[in-house]
Design a protein around this motif. Structure first.
Motif, PDB file in Angstrom:
ATOM      1  N   ASP A  51       0.864  -1.177   0.000  1.00  0.00           N
ATOM      2  CA  ASP A  51       0.000   0.000   0.000  1.00  0.00           C
ATOM      3  C   ASP A  51       0.903   1.230   0.000  1.00  0.00           C
ATOM      4  N   ALA A  52       1.018   1.880  -1.159  1.00  0.00           N
ATOM      5  CA  ALA A  52       1.938   3.015  -1.303  1.00  0.00           C
ATOM      6  C   ALA A  52       1.512   4.199  -0.436  1.00  0.00           C
ATOM      7  N   GLU A  53       0.213   4.389  -0.267  1.00  0.00           N
ATOM      8  CA  GLU A  53      -0.268   5.512   0.544  1.00  0.00           C
ATOM      9  C   GLU A  53       0.141   5.356   2.004  1.00  0.00           C
ATOM     10  N   GLU A  54      -0.007   4.140   2.539  1.00  0.00           N
ATOM     11  CA  GLU A  54       0.361   3.858   3.927  1.00  0.00           C
ATOM     12  C   GLU A  54       1.837   3.458   4.055  1.00  0.00           C
ATOM     13  N   GLN A  55       2.497   3.208   2.932  1.00  0.00           N
ATOM     14  CA  GLN A  55       3.880   2.716   2.887  1.00  0.00           C
ATOM     15  C   GLN A  55       4.007   1.447   3.736  1.00  0.00           C
ATOM     16  N   GLU A  56       3.075   0.520   3.468  1.00  0.00           N
ATOM     17  CA  GLU A  56       2.925  -0.671   4.294  1.00  0.00           C
ATOM     18  C   GLU A  56       2.826  -1.910   3.403  1.00  0.00           C
ATOM     19  N   LEU A  57       3.590  -2.939   3.749  1.00  0.00           N
ATOM     20  CA  LEU A  57       3.517  -4.222   3.059  1.00  0.00           C
ATOM     21  C   LEU A  57       2.594  -5.123   3.852  1.00  0.00           C
ATOM     22  N   GLN A  58       1.727  -5.865   3.153  1.00  0.00           N
ATOM     23  CA  GLN A  58       0.780  -6.753   3.820  1.00  0.00           C
ATOM     24  C   GLN A  58       0.974  -8.175   3.310  1.00  0.00           C
ATOM     25  N   PHE A  59       0.993  -9.127   4.250  1.00  0.00           N
ATOM     26  CA  PHE A  59       1.186 -10.536   3.912  1.00  0.00           C
ATOM     27  C   PHE A  59       0.274 -11.373   4.790  1.00  0.00           C
ATOM     28  N   ARG A  60      -0.407 -12.370   4.173  1.00  0.00           N
ATOM     29  CA  ARG A  60      -1.349 -13.194   4.937  1.00  0.00           C
ATOM     30  C   ARG A  60      -1.159 -14.663   4.595  1.00  0.00           C
ATOM     31  N   VAL A  61      -1.035 -15.484   5.635  1.00  0.00           N
ATOM     32  CA  VAL A  61      -1.062 -16.931   5.467  1.00  0.00           C
ATOM     33  C   VAL A  61      -2.457 -17.402   5.844  1.00  0.00           C
ATOM     34  N   SER A  62      -2.909 -18.458   5.192  1.00  0.00           N
ATOM     35  CA  SER A  62      -4.259 -18.948   5.450  1.00  0.00           C
ATOM     36  C   SER A  62      -4.311 -20.444   5.181  1.00  0.00           C
ATOM     37  N   ARG A  63      -5.482 -20.958   4.961  1.00  0.00           N
ATOM     38  CA  ARG A  63      -5.664 -22.376   4.691  1.00  0.00           C
ATOM     39  C   ARG A  63      -6.588 -22.538   3.489  1.00  0.00           C
ATOM     40  N   LYS A  64      -6.431 -23.663   2.797  1.00  0.00           N
ATOM     41  CA  LYS A  64      -7.246 -23.943   1.619  1.00  0.00           C
ATOM     42  C   LYS A  64      -7.745 -25.374   1.719  1.00  0.00           C
ATOM     43  N   HIS A  65      -9.040 -25.577   1.476  1.00  0.00           N
ATOM     44  CA  HIS A  65      -9.628 -26.912   1.531  1.00  0.00           C
ATOM     45  C   HIS A  65      -9.145 -27.713   0.327  1.00  0.00           C
ATOM     46  N   ASP A  66      -8.813 -28.985   0.557  1.00  0.00           N
ATOM     47  CA  ASP A  66      -8.271 -29.807  -0.533  1.00  0.00           C
ATOM     48  C   ASP A  66      -9.344 -30.519  -1.352  1.00  0.00           C
ATOM     49  N   GLY A  67     -10.622 -30.336  -1.001  1.00  0.00           N
ATOM     50  CA  GLY A  67     -11.706 -30.940  -1.766  1.00  0.00           C
ATOM     51  C   GLY A  67     -12.197 -32.271  -1.236  1.00  0.00           C
ATOM     52  N   GLY A 117      13.367  -0.989  -4.391  1.00  0.00           N
ATOM     53  CA  GLY A 117      12.974   0.402  -4.197  1.00  0.00           C
ATOM     54  C   GLY A 117      12.996   0.744  -2.727  1.00  0.00           C
ATOM     55  N   PRO A 118      12.374   1.855  -2.356  1.00  0.00           N
ATOM     56  CA  PRO A 118      12.363   2.258  -0.947  1.00  0.00           C
ATOM     57  C   PRO A 118      11.735   1.178  -0.064  1.00  0.00           C
ATOM     58  N   PHE A 119      12.333   0.967   1.103  1.00  0.00           N
ATOM     59  CA  PHE A 119      11.852  -0.058   2.031  1.00  0.00           C
ATOM     60  C   PHE A 119      10.541   0.393   2.664  1.00  0.00           C
ATOM     61  N   PRO A 120       9.570  -0.527   2.861  1.00  0.00           N
ATOM     62  CA  PRO A 120       8.303  -0.149   3.496  1.00  0.00           C
ATOM     63  C   PRO A 120       8.532   0.393   4.905  1.00  0.00           C
ATOM     64  N   ASP A 121       7.630   1.265   5.347  1.00  0.00           N
ATOM     65  CA  ASP A 121       7.691   1.776   6.717  1.00  0.00           C
ATOM     66  C   ASP A 121       7.200   0.737   7.718  1.00  0.00           C
ATOM     67  N   ALA A 122       6.311  -0.172   7.256  1.00  0.00           N
ATOM     68  CA  ALA A 122       5.726  -1.160   8.161  1.00  0.00           C
ATOM     69  C   ALA A 122       5.327  -2.409   7.398  1.00  0.00           C
ATOM     70  N   VAL A 123       5.183  -3.509   8.158  1.00  0.00           N
ATOM     71  CA  VAL A 123       4.686  -4.771   7.612  1.00  0.00           C
ATOM     72  C   VAL A 123       3.539  -5.233   8.497  1.00  0.00           C
ATOM     73  N   VAL A 124       2.445  -5.639   7.871  1.00  0.00           N
ATOM     74  CA  VAL A 124       1.331  -6.241   8.589  1.00  0.00           C
ATOM     75  C   VAL A 124       1.263  -7.697   8.154  1.00  0.00           C
ATOM     76  N   ALA A 125       1.496  -8.608   9.093  1.00  0.00           N
ATOM     77  CA  ALA A 125       1.465 -10.043   8.815  1.00  0.00           C
ATOM     78  C   ALA A 125       0.254 -10.640   9.531  1.00  0.00           C
ATOM     79  N   THR A 126      -0.550 -11.409   8.801  1.00  0.00           N
ATOM     80  CA  THR A 126      -1.769 -11.981   9.360  1.00  0.00           C
ATOM     81  C   THR A 126      -1.782 -13.487   9.157  1.00  0.00           C
ATOM     82  N   GLU A 127      -2.135 -14.199  10.210  1.00  0.00           N
ATOM     83  CA  GLU A 127      -2.361 -15.638  10.141  1.00  0.00           C
ATOM     84  C   GLU A 127      -3.862 -15.851  10.251  1.00  0.00           C
ATOM     85  N   SER A 128      -4.462 -16.464   9.238  1.00  0.00           N
ATOM     86  CA  SER A 128      -5.903 -16.715   9.294  1.00  0.00           C
ATOM     87  C   SER A 128      -6.169 -18.182   8.985  1.00  0.00           C
TER      88      SER A 128
END
Length: 157
Positions: A97-113, A134-145
């Protein structure tokens, strides 16, 4: 005499015009040769995601974020529950997110069928390496769902 001056002036003007236009012709990969591009844009250039790895104890409650600025690498690691045996660990592509200068990353789960699943609580350990240019992000938001939600926001100095 005047004809030579006129032809010289027209030739010079056309050369400048053509040179200016050629600078904006797209290359084979669709980018422009335009020299006015800025170097101030943060771009995610890669993500490596591994599961079933050893993680430090502090990364087992919520995602742990660290970085190596010179290498342009951000590390996210942790452990989360994906529930029954019908699920597998997955992740969403990292976004910036360039406006917030924030990188976002999320791990999750997927049903195998599968229709029938063994009811066990699977804990998955993971490590992700996200490379930026390029310029390093000001923050990182990491989410486990997985079966629950854990989020860490790491503000960089």
């Amino acid at each position: 005499m005047y004809r030579r001056k006129l032809l010289a002036g027209v030739g010079s003007g056309l050369g400048t015009l053509v040179a200016g236009c050629l600078g904006n012709i797209p290359t084979a990969d669709g980018t422009s040769n335009d020299n006015d591009e800025t170097e101030d844009e943060t771009v995610i250039t890669g993500t490596k995601f591994e599961t079933n790895v050893n993680v430090p104890a502090e990364a087992t409650d919520s995602p742990s974020v660290s970085y190596e600025r010179e290498a342009g690498e951000i590390y996210v690691q942790g452990q989360y529950s994906i529930g029954s045996a019908c699920y597998e660990a997955t992740y969403d592509d990292a976004t910036y997110d360039a406006e917030e200068q924030e990188l976002q990353f999320r791990v999750s789960r997927k049903h195998d069928g599968s229709d029938e699943c063994e009811e066990i609580d699977q804990l998955i350990t993971y490590r992700a390496t996200i490379t930026v240019d390029g310029p390093f992000p000001d923050a990182v938001v990491a989410t486990e769902s997985g079966t629950g939600w854990e989020t860490t926001r790491e503000q960089f100095e």
